[in-house]
Structure formats: structure tokens, C-alpha cells
Design a protein around this motif. Structure first.
Motif, mmCIF file in Angstrom:
data_model
loop_
_atom_site.group_PDB
_atom_site.id
_atom_site.type_symbol
_atom_site.label_atom_id
_atom_site.label_comp_id
_atom_site.label_asym_id
_atom_site.label_seq_id
_atom_site.Cartn_x
_atom_site.Cartn_y
_atom_site.Cartn_z
ATOM 1 N N ARG A 121 0.834 -1.202 0.000
ATOM 2 C CA ARG A 121 0.000 0.000 0.000
ATOM 3 C C ARG A 121 0.873 1.259 0.000
ATOM 4 O O ARG A 121 0.515 2.271 -0.615
ATOM 5 N N ILE A 122 2.013 1.197 0.679
ATOM 6 C CA ILE A 122 2.929 2.338 0.669
ATOM 7 C C ILE A 122 3.534 2.515 -0.717
ATOM 8 O O ILE A 122 3.727 3.650 -1.187
ATOM 9 N N ALA A 123 3.818 1.400 -1.397
ATOM 10 C CA ALA A 123 4.334 1.479 -2.760
ATOM 11 C C ALA A 123 3.315 2.147 -3.679
ATOM 12 O O ALA A 123 3.674 2.944 -4.555
ATOM 13 N N GLU A 124 2.043 1.839 -3.452
ATOM 14 C CA GLU A 124 0.985 2.474 -4.243
ATOM 15 C C GLU A 124 0.937 3.979 -3.967
ATOM 16 O O GLU A 124 0.760 4.785 -4.900
ATOM 17 N N LEU A 125 1.123 4.353 -2.696
ATOM 18 C CA LEU A 125 1.148 5.779 -2.360
ATOM 19 C C LEU A 125 2.338 6.469 -3.010
ATOM 20 O O LEU A 125 2.243 7.630 -3.428
ATOM 21 N N ARG A 126 3.476 5.777 -3.088
ATOM 22 C CA ARG A 126 4.649 6.359 -3.744
ATOM 23 C C ARG A 126 4.385 6.599 -5.238
ATOM 24 O O ARG A 126 4.810 7.608 -5.793
ATOM 25 N N LYS A 176 2.579 12.704 4.409
ATOM 26 C CA LYS A 176 1.314 12.798 5.135
ATOM 27 C C LYS A 176 0.465 11.554 4.916
ATOM 28 O O LYS A 176 -0.127 11.015 5.865
ATOM 29 N N ALA A 177 0.433 11.071 3.687
ATOM 30 C CA ALA A 177 -0.376 9.894 3.378
ATOM 31 C C ALA A 177 0.167 8.650 4.083
ATOM 32 O O ALA A 177 -0.601 7.819 4.594
ATOM 33 N N VAL A 178 1.492 8.515 4.126
ATOM 34 C CA VAL A 178 2.099 7.361 4.798
ATOM 35 C C VAL A 178 1.823 7.400 6.295
ATOM 36 O O VAL A 178 1.491 6.381 6.912
ATOM 37 N N LEU A 179 1.945 8.593 6.902
ATOM 38 C CA LEU A 179 1.667 8.723 8.334
ATOM 39 C C LEU A 179 0.201 8.415 8.635
ATOM 40 O O LEU A 179 -0.114 7.778 9.650
ATOM 41 N N GLU A 180 -0.680 8.866 7.760
ATOM 42 C CA GLU A 180 -2.114 8.581 7.951
ATOM 43 C C GLU A 180 -2.382 7.081 7.846
ATOM 44 O O GLU A 180 -3.201 6.534 8.592
ATOM 45 N N LEU A 181 -1.688 6.418 6.931
ATOM 46 C CA LEU A 181 -1.851 4.969 6.790
ATOM 47 C C LEU A 181 -1.397 4.242 8.054
ATOM 48 O O LEU A 181 -2.081 3.334 8.540
#
Length: 241
Positions: free
Chosen positions: A59-64, A76-81
Motif C-alpha cells: 500500500r505504501i508502494a501504491e502511495l509512492r 502525510k499519506a504514509v503517516l495517515e496509513l
């Protein structure tokens, strides 16, 4: 410090029938094991956190891929995840940080000539022919590498090297697995990707810093470091399998 010195002396007295003049060294090893036992629940929690973070990597790879050109939005998105999944990115640091006070306590205890205004009796204790308050440089100046104290350090360096290599192999296996999972589908040109890759390559070699520590700290503190590192390798092998 005087209270802790008294506890070490009393524990050494209990162990003297078994270990003789090296009873204080055995007491330090027993103290280290006690510290690691107290920290073990946090180590188990850190292992669970590591596995949870590994599960989040796709999921983090998808955010990247989605926010690779906007580092602030990506962070911010990673911290929220992590918050959403109740996973702390810092949980793995706690066991190591909580052991630092014990190490520094031993370091100062065996570096001080006096405790509470009285001569430090602990400095008279030895591990075979090596004073617990001495350092490797002292051993080299008193008999050389193959003198009595020098041989004690050679044995300790040998144990530290074996443990460091085992820790290196384990850390390398874990970082490679983490890198493979984290890197799946990640843009290598994304901000921070090169730096993260460099950190993952260097991290396993940090295991060998134990050898430097053993060389520069009092023997009592070196015993703590080697014992704790040995415990860590066994513990990680079990918890992260």
C-alpha cells in the motif's frame, strides 16, 4: 550509583562459589540478562510492528506511485496509513533505547575511581586476569596482546566478531526482504528512493560496531554489550522467523 554498586557486589557474592574471582563479571552478565528479560515484551511488540509494517509495504508502494512527485503529500499519506492501521514506525527503536541507561550506568560505574566519596571497590574485580574497569589499551600496555588481560580481550573480540557476523547475516536477510517488498512497483526516481536504498545497504554493517565499542569502553561495559548483542541475535532469530 552507590545503590547499584551495592547490588552488583551482593550479586557477585552470591555467584562467588561458582565463579570465584570472576564473580563480578558473572554478575554483570546476569544483570544484562535481567535487563533483556524486562525489555523482551517490547521486543515482541517491535517484532509484531515490523511484520505489520511489512504487510503495509504494497500500500505504501501504491502511495509512492500516486504521490511520488509531492514528498509532503506522500509523507502525510504514509503517516495517515500508519495511524489508520495503528502501526508505529518507531516501535522497533524502543527496546534499544531503553537499554541505553543500563549501559551508561555500567560505563560510569566502572569508570569512576570513587562512589559516594569512597574508593570504588568494584574496580578491584576482574574477569580472569583483566580488570573490569580496564580497557583494551590498558591490556596492551600491561603484557601486550598475548598477556593475561590481552588474551581475555582476544577471547571477547572473537565472541563479539562471531555474534556481529551472525547479526550481519540476519540483518542483511531482513533488510533484503524488506527492500524487495518495499521496492515492488516503486519508482526508483522517486524522492528519497536512492537514500533509502543506501541506508538499507549500510544497516547490516552496523553490527560490527560492537567490535569498536568493546575496544574503547571499560571491560564491564564491553561484557554488557557483547551479552546484549548475543541475546539480540537469538531473540531476533526467533521473533522474526
Amino acid at each position: 550509583m552507590s545503590v547499584f554498586a551495592t547490588l552488583v557486589e551482593q550479586l557477585a557474592d552470591l555467584l562467588r562459589p561458582l565463579f570465584g574471582l570472576s564473580a563480578a563479571a558473572a554478575a554483570i552478565i546476569a544483570f544484562t540478562a535481567l535487563v533483556r528479560l524486562l525489555v523482551h515484551p517490547l521486543s515482541r511488540a517491535a517484532a509484531r510492528g515490523q511484520k505489520a509494517r511489512a504487510a503495509l509495504q504494497p500500500r505504501i508502494a501504491e502511495l509512492r506511485r500516486k504521490h511520488g512527485k509531492n514528498p509532503e503529500k506522500l509523507q502525510k499519506a504514509v503517516l495517515e496509513l500508519h495511524a489508520e492501521e495503528k502501526v508505529s514506525p518507531l516501535s522497533g527503536c524502543l527496546p534499544g533505547l531503553l537499554q541505553l541507561p543500563a549501559f551508561f550506568l555500567l560505563y560510569h560505574l566502572f569508570s569512576s575511581g570513587t562512589i559516594g566519596g569512597e574508593p570504588n571497590a568494584l574496580l578491584a574485580h576482574q574477569l580472569l586476569d583483566a580488570p573490569l574497569g580496564g580497557r583494551w589499551a590498558d591490556a596492551l600496555g600491561d603484557g601486550g596482546v598475548f598477556g593475561g588481560a590481552g588474551l581475555v580481550y582476544l577471547g571477547l573480540f572473537a565472541v563479539a566478531a562471531v555474534v556481529a557476523y551472525a547479526s550481519y547475516r540476519l540483518s542483511r536477510r531482513m533488510t533484503e526482504a524488506s527492500a524487495a517488498t518495499a521496492g515492488a512497483g516503486t519508482d526508483p526516481q522517486a524522492p528519497g528512493a536512492a537514500a533509502m536504498g543506501g541506508v538499507m545497504k549500510v544497516m547490516p554493517f552496523m553490527s560490527f560496531f560492537t567490535l569498536v565499542t568493546v575496544a574503547v569502553v571499560p571491560l564491564a561495559a564491553a561484557l554488557y554489550v557483547v551479552t546484549s548483542t548475543t541475546w539480540s541475535v537469538v531473540e531476533r532469530s526467533v521473533l522474526y522467523r
